[in-house]
Design a protein around this motif. Structure first.
Motif, PDB file in Angstrom:
ATOM      1  N   ALA A   1       7.078  13.559  -5.497  1.00 36.73           N
ATOM      2  CA  ALA A   1       8.360  12.971  -5.877  1.00 36.73           C
ATOM      3  C   ALA A   1       8.959  12.163  -4.737  1.00 36.73           C
ATOM      4  CB  ALA A   1       9.327  14.074  -6.308  1.00 36.73           C
ATOM      5  N   ASN A   2       8.892  12.685  -3.515  1.00 38.51           N
ATOM      6  CA  ASN A   2       9.487  11.988  -2.378  1.00 38.51           C
ATOM      7  C   ASN A   2       8.675  10.779  -1.939  1.00 38.51           C
ATOM      8  OD1 ASN A   2      11.641  13.819  -2.142  1.00 38.51           O
ATOM      9  ND2 ASN A   2      10.373  15.258  -0.996  1.00 38.51           N
TER      10      ASN A   2
ATOM     11  N   ASN B   1      21.472   6.083   1.471  1.00 38.40           N
ATOM     12  CA  ASN B   1      21.054   4.762   1.026  1.00 38.40           C
ATOM     13  C   ASN B   1      19.821   4.879   0.131  1.00 38.40           C
ATOM     14  OD1 ASN B   1      23.056   3.522   2.679  1.00 38.40           O
ATOM     15  ND2 ASN B   1      21.702   3.779   4.448  1.00 38.40           N
ATOM     16  N   GLN B   2      19.801   4.108  -0.949  1.00 40.11           N
ATOM     17  CA  GLN B   2      18.670   4.133  -1.856  1.00 40.11           C
ATOM     18  C   GLN B   2      17.469   3.427  -1.237  1.00 40.11           C
ATOM     19  OE1 GLN B   2      18.305   5.737  -4.819  1.00 40.11           O
ATOM     20  NE2 GLN B   2      20.292   6.662  -4.310  1.00 40.11           N
ATOM     21  N   CYS B   3      16.295   4.052  -1.340  1.00 39.77           N
ATOM     22  CA  CYS B   3      15.066   3.516  -0.746  1.00 39.77           C
ATOM     23  C   CYS B   3      13.991   3.413  -1.821  1.00 39.77           C
ATOM     24  CB  CYS B   3      14.563   4.420   0.386  1.00 39.77           C
ATOM     25  SG  CYS B   3      15.742   4.685   1.718  1.00 39.77           S
ATOM     26  N   ALA B   4      13.108   2.452  -1.627  1.00 41.76           N
ATOM     27  CA  ALA B   4      11.963   2.307  -2.529  1.00 41.76           C
ATOM     28  C   ALA B   4      10.973   3.432  -2.267  1.00 41.76           C
ATOM     29  CB  ALA B   4      11.308   0.941  -2.300  1.00 41.76           C
ATOM     30  N   PRO B   5      10.001   3.636  -3.155  1.00 42.27           N
ATOM     31  CA  PRO B   5       8.966   4.649  -2.896  1.00 42.27           C
ATOM     32  C   PRO B   5       8.259   4.396  -1.571  1.00 42.27           C
ATOM     33  CG  PRO B   5       8.843   3.884  -5.163  1.00 42.27           C
ATOM     34  CD  PRO B   5       9.821   2.999  -4.462  1.00 42.27           C
ATOM     35  N   ARG B   6       7.868   5.455  -0.925  1.00 39.10           N
ATOM     36  CA  ARG B   6       7.207   5.320   0.372  1.00 39.10           C
ATOM     37  C   ARG B   6       5.871   4.591   0.245  1.00 39.10           C
ATOM     38  NH1 ARG B   6       8.025  10.131   1.932  1.00 39.10           N
ATOM     39  NH2 ARG B   6       6.019  11.176   1.686  1.00 39.10           N
ATOM     40  N   TYR B   7       5.205   4.757  -0.869  1.00 37.37           N
ATOM     41  CA  TYR B   7       3.930   4.076  -1.107  1.00 37.37           C
ATOM     42  C   TYR B   7       4.063   3.277  -2.401  1.00 37.37           C
ATOM     43  CZ  TYR B   7       2.424   7.324   2.465  1.00 37.37           C
ATOM     44  OH  TYR B   7       2.324   8.023   3.629  1.00 37.37           O
ATOM     45  N   PRO B   8       4.596   2.061  -2.325  1.00 36.56           N
ATOM     46  CA  PRO B   8       4.926   1.298  -3.540  1.00 36.56           C
ATOM     47  C   PRO B   8       3.714   0.930  -4.383  1.00 36.56           C
ATOM     48  CG  PRO B   8       5.212  -0.044  -1.555  1.00 36.56           C
ATOM     49  CD  PRO B   8       4.985   1.349  -1.096  1.00 36.56           C
ATOM     50  N   LYS B   9       2.563   0.648  -3.763  1.00 31.86           N
ATOM     51  CA  LYS B   9       1.385   0.272  -4.545  1.00 31.86           C
ATOM     52  C   LYS B   9       0.883   1.452  -5.368  1.00 31.86           C
ATOM     53  CE  LYS B   9      -0.191  -3.398  -1.433  1.00 31.86           C
ATOM     54  NZ  LYS B   9       0.953  -3.282  -0.496  1.00 31.86           N
ATOM     55  N   LEU B  10       0.856   2.629  -4.763  1.00 31.54           N
ATOM     56  CA  LEU B  10       0.448   3.811  -5.511  1.00 31.54           C
ATOM     57  C   LEU B  10       1.449   4.112  -6.621  1.00 31.54           C
ATOM     58  CD1 LEU B  10      -0.711   6.211  -2.632  1.00 31.54           C
ATOM     59  CD2 LEU B  10      -2.155   4.969  -4.254  1.00 31.54           C
ATOM     60  N   ALA B  11       2.743   3.973  -6.317  1.00 33.51           N
ATOM     61  CA  ALA B  11       3.763   4.244  -7.329  1.00 33.51           C
ATOM     62  C   ALA B  11       3.663   3.259  -8.486  1.00 33.51           C
ATOM     63  CB  ALA B  11       5.149   4.172  -6.689  1.00 33.51           C
ATOM     64  N   GLU B  12       3.373   1.997  -8.178  1.00 30.29           N
ATOM     65  CA  GLU B  12       3.294   0.981  -9.225  1.00 30.29           C
ATOM     66  C   GLU B  12       2.169   1.270 -10.208  1.00 30.29           C
ATOM     67  OE1 GLU B  12       2.583  -3.878  -9.589  1.00 30.29           O
ATOM     68  OE2 GLU B  12       2.780  -2.900  -7.623  1.00 30.29           O
TER      69      GLU B  12
ATOM     70  N   LEU C   1      -0.744  -2.905   9.070  1.00 35.72           N
ATOM     71  CA  LEU C   1      -1.940  -2.071   8.921  1.00 35.72           C
ATOM     72  C   LEU C   1      -1.743  -1.029   7.829  1.00 35.72           C
ATOM     73  CD1 LEU C   1      -4.733  -1.153   9.862  1.00 35.72           C
ATOM     74  CD2 LEU C   1      -3.606   0.246  11.603  1.00 35.72           C
ATOM     75  N   ALA C   2      -0.552  -0.415   7.773  1.00 39.68           N
ATOM     76  CA  ALA C   2      -0.284   0.582   6.736  1.00 39.68           C
ATOM     77  C   ALA C   2      -0.353  -0.039   5.344  1.00 39.68           C
ATOM     78  CB  ALA C   2       1.094   1.215   6.973  1.00 39.68           C
ATOM     79  N   GLU C   3       0.133  -1.265   5.197  1.00 46.57           N
ATOM     80  CA  GLU C   3       0.076  -1.930   3.896  1.00 46.57           C
ATOM     81  C   GLU C   3      -1.365  -2.200   3.488  1.00 46.57           C
ATOM     82  OE1 GLU C   3       2.433  -5.413   4.333  1.00 46.57           O
ATOM     83  OE2 GLU C   3       4.333  -4.392   3.863  1.00 46.57           O
ATOM     84  N   ARG C   4      -2.203  -2.645   4.431  1.00 45.68           N
ATOM     85  CA  ARG C   4      -3.604  -2.921   4.097  1.00 45.68           C
ATOM     86  C   ARG C   4      -4.337  -1.641   3.726  1.00 45.68           C
ATOM     87  NH1 ARG C   4      -3.326  -6.154   8.803  1.00 45.68           N
ATOM     88  NH2 ARG C   4      -4.683  -4.676   9.914  1.00 45.68           N
ATOM     89  N   ILE C   5      -4.070  -0.569   4.469  1.00 44.44           N
ATOM     90  CA  ILE C   5      -4.735   0.700   4.166  1.00 44.44           C
ATOM     91  C   ILE C   5      -4.294   1.219   2.809  1.00 44.44           C
ATOM     92  CG2 ILE C   5      -4.844   3.128   4.852  1.00 44.44           C
ATOM     93  CD1 ILE C   5      -4.906   2.234   7.738  1.00 44.44           C
ATOM     94  N   GLU C   6      -2.986   1.126   2.505  1.00 42.33           N
ATOM     95  CA  GLU C   6      -2.517   1.602   1.202  1.00 42.33           C
ATOM     96  C   GLU C   6      -3.141   0.793   0.071  1.00 42.33           C
ATOM     97  OE1 GLU C   6       1.498   2.002  -1.519  1.00 42.33           O
ATOM     98  OE2 GLU C   6       1.673   1.264   0.539  1.00 42.33           O
ATOM     99  N   GLU C   7      -3.313  -0.500   0.282  1.00 37.27           N
ATOM    100  CA  GLU C   7      -3.918  -1.330  -0.758  1.00 37.27           C
ATOM    101  C   GLU C   7      -5.364  -0.906  -1.019  1.00 37.27           C
ATOM    102  OE1 GLU C   7      -4.458  -6.097  -1.817  1.00 37.27           O
ATOM    103  OE2 GLU C   7      -3.505  -5.453   0.050  1.00 37.27           O
ATOM    104  N   ARG C   8      -6.122  -0.617   0.046  1.00 37.91           N
ATOM    105  CA  ARG C   8      -7.504  -0.149  -0.131  1.00 37.91           C
ATOM    106  C   ARG C   8      -7.531   1.194  -0.836  1.00 37.91           C
ATOM    107  NH1 ARG C   8     -10.822  -0.262   5.300  1.00 37.91           N
ATOM    108  NH2 ARG C   8     -12.370   0.530   3.820  1.00 37.91           N
TER     109      ARG C   8
END
Length: 580
Positions: free
Chosen positions: A151-152, A163-174, A209-216
């Motif tokens: 959930a987090n 403050n409202q924040c987007a999901p920590r891992y937006p690609k996985l959430a999408e 780097l975190a964005e590229r790793i999450e995308e993979r």
């Protein structure tokens, strides 16, 4: 409720034009729909006769199942956001009873009790939201914890400042909300990414780097092959760790996330554990294991180890695998839910037959992480003359040490080996005049900062290779190498002289380059370590030991090496550069 009234309830204003429908009314509708959904599914399962309708029914049920999983983590997040664990016992009991029999609540005959008007005091029914999910909803603790983590990580949330924040891992959430990936694999990937976060933060441009790793990772999760995703995380972890500079130590967060003994699975008779520790600590284990594998020492006494294992498990005497009731009974974890137990970063080497954490055994059915084809490795499943495999013998060594009433004595303790942490490094590296690290006797890389710390805090026996104060040559006065010469030779050569031989240093013998009977000297420059087999081959003339560029080399037989070039065993890190 008929179709017309249901549509009005879903799209109307609840009878109050200009006012939104209250959460209490929506909750009443949600309870009614959940009951009706179960009834409707049972009716459709028996009434449908058309294959087209059956196909649509299957798709709808699958979509509903995935939406229900997302609703579970939404409910967990709502419980955490509203501090449900602070409710008084009477409110919690009302919620439990209403969920069990919601008919009166649905008809509006049973109203919600008021929330507490003041901050609760005293002992609360639950210590946190995870505790509420575990005991009130009867979830295993690991499942409750993982639900909150998902959930987090995968839902919009508020930070500590509100403050409202987007999901920590937006690609996985999408892709989770799009229905292209299931919740279990997505949530596990999010936990694995959290484990990689400290290593990613230590790299240049960590955000990109975190964005590229999450995308993979998202692409691998969407493909739906769990083994490929586990191998991807293994490769990413290794790549990130190797990308750090030699003098960069793991962060405290990384050490906390990875090190420790984890229970990965429990069955009726066995407990599976995973162990992760720093190289300096691993060297202690390897030293103990190598000592227990040497049958010519009291520490590796085969009869004592076999008797201890037999006494622990009578089935071992019949040739069966030695189980460990002590560890199975005393090793505990928070929850024994099987598939979800254990750390998410725990993966096994590629190509090794394993029993996965979330399914039946694959491959040959060997214990997790063990390759039965490696007969000479510490993971070999071939029993020795004592009836124990190397992993069983190593386990028994640890158990003997833990069960010893006092600290084992130095030398001569039957079945109780003692370990020495031997570290090799160049003097210019130690003084900071050159870059590099040290190496343990078993080939583990030790950071130079850790070596300096241990020199300052631990009992240390310095050994200067070729120094003026060390006797490195005793000529023909004695045939066998004294300890200080043996240590110097092992520091220089690391292991057996034969290329590719991996016998540990504790099992090696000192081989004369020139035979002692032919006038060879007992000195560092005239010795090289060798295992028993290759030592005999050299003595029998099947191999030839020579000094080349001041360092011992071996000439292999012509059928193995037609060029007959002087060769070194490059398996050991010490052989990659001359130490003296």
């Amino acid at each position: 409720m008929d179709t017309r009234r249901l549509i009005e309830a879903l799209t109307g204003d609840g009878g109050d034009p200009g006012h939104r429908v209250s959460p209490a009314r929506k909750l009443r509708l949600f309870s009614a729909l959940s009951l009706r959904l179960a009834e409707l599914a049972a009716e459709l399962a028996t009434e449908i006769s058309s294959p087209t309708e059956a196909a649509l029914f299957a798709h709808d049920v699958e979509r509903t199942h995935r939406q229900a999983e997302i609703a579970q983590i939404r409910a967990a997040h709502t419980a955490q956001r509203t501090l449900v664990q602070d409710l008084p016992a009477e409110n919690l009991e009302w919620a439990r009873a209403t969920a069990a029999d919601p008919a009166a609540f649905i008809r509006g005959e049973r109203a919600l009790p008021p929330d507490p008007a003041t901050v609760p005091t005293g002992i609360m029914p639950f210590k946190d939201t995870c505790d509420f999910l575990q005991h009130s909803l009867h979830l295993p603790r690991f499942a409750a914890r993982n639900r909150l983590h998902a959930a987090n990580a995968l839902l919009p949330h508020a930070d500590v400042h509100g403050n409202q924040c987007a999901p920590r891992y937006p690609k996985l959430a999408e892709q989770l909300h799009a229905g292209t990936a299931c919740l279990g694999a997505t949530a596990a990937a999010a936990r694995n990414l959290d484990a990689l976060a400290p290593a990613i933060a230590a790299q240049p441009a960590p955000h990109r780097l975190a964005e590229r790793i999450e995308e993979r990772v998202a692409g691998s999760v969407a493909a739906g092959i769990p083994q490929d995703t586990r191998r991807l995380f293994t490769a990413l972890s290794d790549e990130l760790e190797n990308a750090t500079s030699a003098d960069q130590l793991p962060t405290p967060q990384e050490i906390q996330a990875k090190t420790g003994i984890f229970i990965t699975k429990r069955t009726r008779h066995f407990t599976f554990m995973s162990l992760c520790l720093l190289n300096t600590d691993a060297e202690v284990f390897l030293s103990h294991f190598a000592a227990s594998d040497n049958p010519r020492t009291l520490a590796g006494n085969r009869d004592a180890l076999a008797a201890a294992a037999t006494g622990m498990n009578p089935a071992a005497a019949a040739g069966g695998a030695s189980a460990t009731p002590d560890s199975a009974d005393k090793g505990t974890a928070e929850g024994t839910s099987g598939a979800t137990d254990g750390p998410d970063w725990f993966t096994r080497p590629e190509g090794v037959a394993v029993e996965t954490l979330d399914g039946p055994a694959t491959g040959s059915g060997s214990p997790p992480g063990f390759d039965p084809n490696l007969a000479d490795s510490p993971n070999s499943l071939f029993p020795g003359q004592d009836g124990l495999t190397p992993p069983q013998r190593h386990l028994q060594t640890v158990l003997n040490l833990m069960r010893a009433p006092t600290k084992p004595p130095g030398k001569g303790a039957t079945g109780l080996p003692t370990a020495q942490l031997i570290i090799h490094c160049r003097l210019d590296t130690l003084l900071g005049l050159a870059t590099g690290n040290g190496w343990s006797a078993h080939g583990l890389e030790i950071p130079i900062s850790e070596i300096r710390r241990r020199l300052a805090t631990d009992g240390t026996i310095p050994l200067v290779l070729g120094g003026q104060g060390e006797i490195l040559d005793v000529g023909q006065e004695m045939r066998f190498a004294p300890d200080h010469i043996r240590r110097a030779v092992l520091a220089r050569d690391g292991g057996c002289f034969y290329p590719g031989c991996t016998v540990p240093p504790e099992h090696l013998e000192m081989c004369h380059i020139d035979g002692f009977a032919q006038g060879g000297h007992t000195s560092v420059h005239k010795f090289t370590p060798g295992c028993t087999s290759h030592h005999h081959m050299a003595d029998n003339g099947l191999l030839e030991l020579v000094i080349h560029n001041g360092i011992p080399h071996v000439l292999l037989p012509q059928h193995l090496d037609p060029e007959r070039l002087p060769r070194r065993n490059t398996y050991w890190p010490q052989n990659q550069a001359a130490l003296f």
